[in-house]
Design a protein around this motif. Sequence first.
Motif, short mmCIF file in Angstrom:
data_model
loop_
_atom_site.label_atom_id
_atom_site.label_comp_id
_atom_site.label_asym_id
_atom_site.label_seq_id
_atom_site.Cartn_x
_atom_site.Cartn_y
_atom_site.Cartn_z
N GLU A 46 29.37 33.33 26.39
CA GLU A 46 30.07 34.34 27.35
C GLU A 46 30.70 33.82 28.69
N PHE A 47 31.53 34.48 29.29
CA PHE A 47 32.24 34.19 30.44
C PHE A 47 31.15 34.11 31.50
N VAL A 48 31.22 33.05 32.50
CA VAL A 48 30.26 33.24 33.79
C VAL A 48 31.22 33.43 34.86
N THR A 49 32.53 32.48 35.11
CA THR A 49 33.17 32.53 36.31
C THR A 49 34.35 31.60 35.97
N ALA A 50 35.44 31.99 36.90
CA ALA A 50 36.60 31.09 36.66
C ALA A 50 37.63 30.99 37.87
N VAL A 51 38.28 30.00 38.14
CA VAL A 51 38.98 29.79 39.34
C VAL A 51 40.40 29.65 38.64
N ARG A 52 41.47 30.50 39.10
CA ARG A 52 42.73 30.53 38.58
C ARG A 52 43.76 29.43 39.17
N SER A 53 44.56 28.60 38.59
CA SER A 53 45.48 27.72 39.15
C SER A 53 46.33 28.36 40.12
N THR A 54 46.97 29.59 39.65
CA THR A 54 47.91 30.26 40.52
C THR A 54 47.85 30.60 41.67
N ASP A 55 46.54 31.03 42.12
CA ASP A 55 46.23 31.56 43.48
C ASP A 55 44.91 31.07 44.03
N GLY A 56 44.21 30.21 43.21
CA GLY A 56 42.76 29.71 43.54
C GLY A 56 41.81 30.71 43.75
N ASN A 57 42.22 32.22 43.35
CA ASN A 57 41.33 33.06 43.32
C ASN A 57 40.09 32.81 42.35
N THR A 58 38.75 33.31 42.72
CA THR A 58 37.69 33.33 41.64
C THR A 58 37.37 34.65 41.00
N TYR A 59 36.66 34.55 39.97
CA TYR A 59 36.35 35.81 39.33
C TYR A 59 34.99 35.19 38.59
N LEU A 103 46.89 32.45 33.36
CA LEU A 103 45.97 33.54 32.69
C LEU A 103 46.22 34.75 33.52
N ILE A 104 46.29 35.99 33.34
CA ILE A 104 46.25 37.04 33.91
C ILE A 104 44.57 37.36 34.16
N ILE A 105 44.49 38.19 34.78
CA ILE A 105 42.72 38.52 35.37
C ILE A 105 42.00 38.67 34.23
N SER A 106 42.61 39.62 33.33
CA SER A 106 41.89 40.44 32.19
C SER A 106 41.56 39.18 31.09
N SER A 107 42.49 38.16 31.00
CA SER A 107 42.23 36.96 29.92
C SER A 107 41.16 36.01 30.56
N LEU A 108 40.91 35.74 31.79
CA LEU A 108 40.18 35.04 32.32
C LEU A 108 38.74 34.76 31.35
N ARG A 109 38.10 35.86 31.09
CA ARG A 109 36.93 35.88 30.38
C ARG A 109 36.86 35.58 28.73
N ARG A 110 38.10 35.30 28.23
CA ARG A 110 38.28 35.13 27.13
C ARG A 110 38.15 33.67 26.55
N SER A 111 37.17 33.38 25.91
CA SER A 111 36.90 31.71 25.56
C SER A 111 38.35 31.27 24.59
#
Length: 127
Positions: A46-59, A103-111
């Motif tokens: 399961e997804f826990v958390t991520a940080v995007r390269s494009t904007d540095g935002n975390t989810y 990745l778009i936000i909705s894709s971040l949690r997909r392994s």
Amino acid sequence: QVQLVESGGGLVQAGGSLRLSCVVSGRTFSAFTMGWFRQAPGKEREFVTAVRSTDGNTYSTDSVKGRFTISRDKAKNALYLQMNSLKAEDTAAYYCAATARRLIISSLRRSSEYDYWGQGTQVTVSS
């Protein structure tokens, strides 16, 4: 060849803290979207958390919001997961993951969206 190596897992009492580290080698670290996943025995990863390269935002997934913090140190090619107020249900093998794709936000949690994985580090929380 991209390699991800995690460390920092261990046994901790409920309410305690741990910090996981993931060191990336083989490619420009800043180009990666990075994430942490976990897998408990008998359960799906399961997804826990991520940080995007494009904007540095975390989810983060709802169950860890306010307790877990993801961060990255580009100078050290390292990703961290600070875990506070740990609960027994946080017990799992934790995996660092990376992808060079945007990745778009909705894709971040997909392994399946991540191309590179570490070997995992075990976190056990005793109640």
